[in-house]
Design a protein around this motif. Sequence first.
Motif, PDB file in Angstrom:
ATOM      1  N   UNK A 184     188.290 111.882 139.250  1.00  0.00           N
ATOM      2  CA  UNK A 184     188.305 111.786 137.785  1.00  0.00           C
ATOM      3  C   UNK A 184     189.042 110.528 137.335  1.00  0.00           C
ATOM      4  N   UNK A 185     190.209 110.266 137.943  1.00  0.00           N
ATOM      5  CA  UNK A 185     190.976 109.054 137.607  1.00  0.00           C
ATOM      6  C   UNK A 185     190.134 107.807 137.888  1.00  0.00           C
ATOM      7  N   UNK A 186     189.444 107.810 139.024  1.00  0.00           N
ATOM      8  CA  UNK A 186     188.608 106.668 139.403  1.00  0.00           C
ATOM      9  C   UNK A 186     187.473 106.473 138.406  1.00  0.00           C
ATOM     10  N   UNK A 187     186.829 107.565 137.995  1.00  0.00           N
ATOM     11  CA  UNK A 187     185.723 107.476 137.025  1.00  0.00           C
ATOM     12  C   UNK A 187     186.214 106.914 135.693  1.00  0.00           C
ATOM     13  N   UNK A 188     187.386 107.317 135.273  1.00  0.00           N
ATOM     14  CA  UNK A 188     187.949 106.802 134.011  1.00  0.00           C
ATOM     15  C   UNK A 188     188.207 105.306 134.115  1.00  0.00           C
ATOM     16  N   UNK A 189     188.802 104.873 135.223  1.00  0.00           N
ATOM     17  CA  UNK A 189     189.082 103.447 135.417  1.00  0.00           C
ATOM     18  C   UNK A 189     187.770 102.652 135.432  1.00  0.00           C
ATOM     19  N   UNK A 190     186.770 103.157 136.146  1.00  0.00           N
ATOM     20  CA  UNK A 190     185.478 102.464 136.214  1.00  0.00           C
ATOM     21  C   UNK A 190     184.811 102.397 134.843  1.00  0.00           C
ATOM     22  N   UNK A 191     184.928 103.471 134.061  1.00  0.00           N
ATOM     23  CA  UNK A 191     184.361 103.473 132.706  1.00  0.00           C
ATOM     24  C   UNK A 191     185.066 102.433 131.827  1.00  0.00           C
ATOM     25  N   UNK A 192     186.382 102.383 131.891  1.00  0.00           N
ATOM     26  CA  UNK A 192     187.149 101.409 131.095  1.00  0.00           C
ATOM     27  C   UNK A 192     186.794  99.991 131.514  1.00  0.00           C
ATOM     28  N   UNK A 193     186.679  99.761 132.831  1.00  0.00           N
ATOM     29  CA  UNK A 193     186.275  98.430 133.323  1.00  0.00           C
ATOM     30  C   UNK A 193     184.894  98.044 132.789  1.00  0.00           C
ATOM     31  N   UNK A 194     183.975  99.002 132.818  1.00  0.00           N
ATOM     32  CA  UNK A 194     182.617  98.744 132.339  1.00  0.00           C
ATOM     33  C   UNK A 194     182.627  98.418 130.842  1.00  0.00           C
ATOM     34  N   UNK A 195     183.440  99.147 130.086  1.00  0.00           N
ATOM     35  CA  UNK A 195     183.551  98.906 128.639  1.00  0.00           C
ATOM     36  C   UNK A 195     184.162  97.528 128.359  1.00  0.00           C
ATOM     37  N   UNK A 196     185.127  97.131 129.160  1.00  0.00           N
ATOM     38  CA  UNK A 196     185.751  95.821 128.958  1.00  0.00           C
ATOM     39  C   UNK A 196     184.790  94.690 129.317  1.00  0.00           C
ATOM     40  N   UNK A 197     183.934  94.913 130.321  1.00  0.00           N
ATOM     41  CA  UNK A 197     182.967  93.897 130.716  1.00  0.00           C
ATOM     42  C   UNK A 197     181.792  93.820 129.750  1.00  0.00           C
ATOM     43  N   UNK A 198     181.444  94.938 129.125  1.00  0.00           N
ATOM     44  CA  UNK A 198     180.324  95.018 128.187  1.00  0.00           C
ATOM     45  C   UNK A 198     180.764  95.705 126.913  1.00  0.00           C
ATOM     46  N   UNK A 199     181.518  95.031 126.068  1.00  0.00           N
ATOM     47  CA  UNK A 199     182.029  95.691 124.874  1.00  0.00           C
ATOM     48  C   UNK A 199     180.943  96.153 123.898  1.00  0.00           C
ATOM     49  N   UNK A 200     179.717  95.620 124.040  1.00  0.00           N
ATOM     50  CA  UNK A 200     178.643  96.018 123.131  1.00  0.00           C
ATOM     51  C   UNK A 200     178.071  97.401 123.481  1.00  0.00           C
ATOM     52  N   UNK A 201     178.431  97.947 124.664  1.00  0.00           N
ATOM     53  CA  UNK A 201     177.958  99.287 125.027  1.00  0.00           C
ATOM     54  C   UNK A 201     178.649 100.295 124.123  1.00  0.00           C
ATOM     55  N   UNK A 202     177.855 101.133 123.498  1.00  0.00           N
ATOM     56  CA  UNK A 202     178.472 102.159 122.626  1.00  0.00           C
ATOM     57  C   UNK A 202     178.766 103.393 123.461  1.00  0.00           C
ATOM     58  N   UNK A 203     179.637 104.224 122.950  1.00  0.00           N
ATOM     59  CA  UNK A 203     179.989 105.454 123.660  1.00  0.00           C
ATOM     60  C   UNK A 203     178.794 106.397 123.760  1.00  0.00           C
ATOM     61  N   UNK A 204     177.801 106.235 122.921  1.00  0.00           N
ATOM     62  CA  UNK A 204     176.627 107.099 122.943  1.00  0.00           C
ATOM     63  C   UNK A 204     175.639 106.758 124.048  1.00  0.00           C
ATOM     64  N   UNK A 205     175.722 105.545 124.626  1.00  0.00           N
ATOM     65  CA  UNK A 205     174.810 105.150 125.695  1.00  0.00           C
ATOM     66  C   UNK A 205     175.098 105.940 126.966  1.00  0.00           C
ATOM     67  N   UNK A 206     174.041 106.369 127.608  1.00  0.00           N
ATOM     68  CA  UNK A 206     174.239 107.099 128.856  1.00  0.00           C
ATOM     69  C   UNK A 206     174.000 106.200 130.061  1.00  0.00           C
ATOM     70  N   UNK A 207     173.638 104.944 129.839  1.00  0.00           N
ATOM     71  CA  UNK A 207     173.362 104.032 130.946  1.00  0.00           C
ATOM     72  C   UNK A 207     174.460 103.011 131.072  1.00  0.00           C
TER      73      UNK A 207
END
Length: 193
Positions: free
Chosen positions: A170-193
């Motif tokens: 779970x901790x790893x998934x959160x870190x990966x999600x935050x990294x992905x959001x920082x790399x692609x700030x245009x991704x909205x929380x509603x996107x599933x991809x």
Amino acid sequence: MKNYEKIKNTLVNEDEEKAFKLLKSIELDIAMYSSSLIDSFVLLKPCQVKNDIALLLSEMSNEDFVPIVINDIKKYLNGEDIGSLIYFLLDKNIGDYIVDIIDILCNLNPKNDNFEAFEMIHLILKEYEGKVSKKDINTSILLINNTLKSTAQNEQRYNYINWCLNWLLQKKAIIEFIDKMEQNPEISLGDSH
């Protein structure tokens, strides 16, 4: 220096009642006596006086307290009362020590009466909301996977180790999600991809 030796000798060599009275008098000014308390803590084998010292030391800064307790837990890994020592890590910043804590969990001997130690590790991890590095998570996952390979599902520690693996994932998934959001700030929380 004379006081330092006297305090250390009383805590290490005298009976528990004298040591407890001394600890009560020190309680008011822990900072002044911290080096005597730390040295006494390190010298003592697991006992009630050691736990009382740990309680006083837990009021110190995290940088001083956490590594002392973790080293002591490793030293007396399958001894009595380590569950109490682990409990003193609750509400401390253990982020830099996750690999050590997971290593302790993986090396607890299930044949010894370590139920309290398993429970305390479960509790401190469950309550910890701070950061853990990706590297420490990956190292911890390797430790846990190796331990799970040699642990039968009916062993006492299996459920704790398995829970810990899920906590790390779970901790790893959160870190990966935050990294992905920082790399692609245009991704909205509603996107599933």
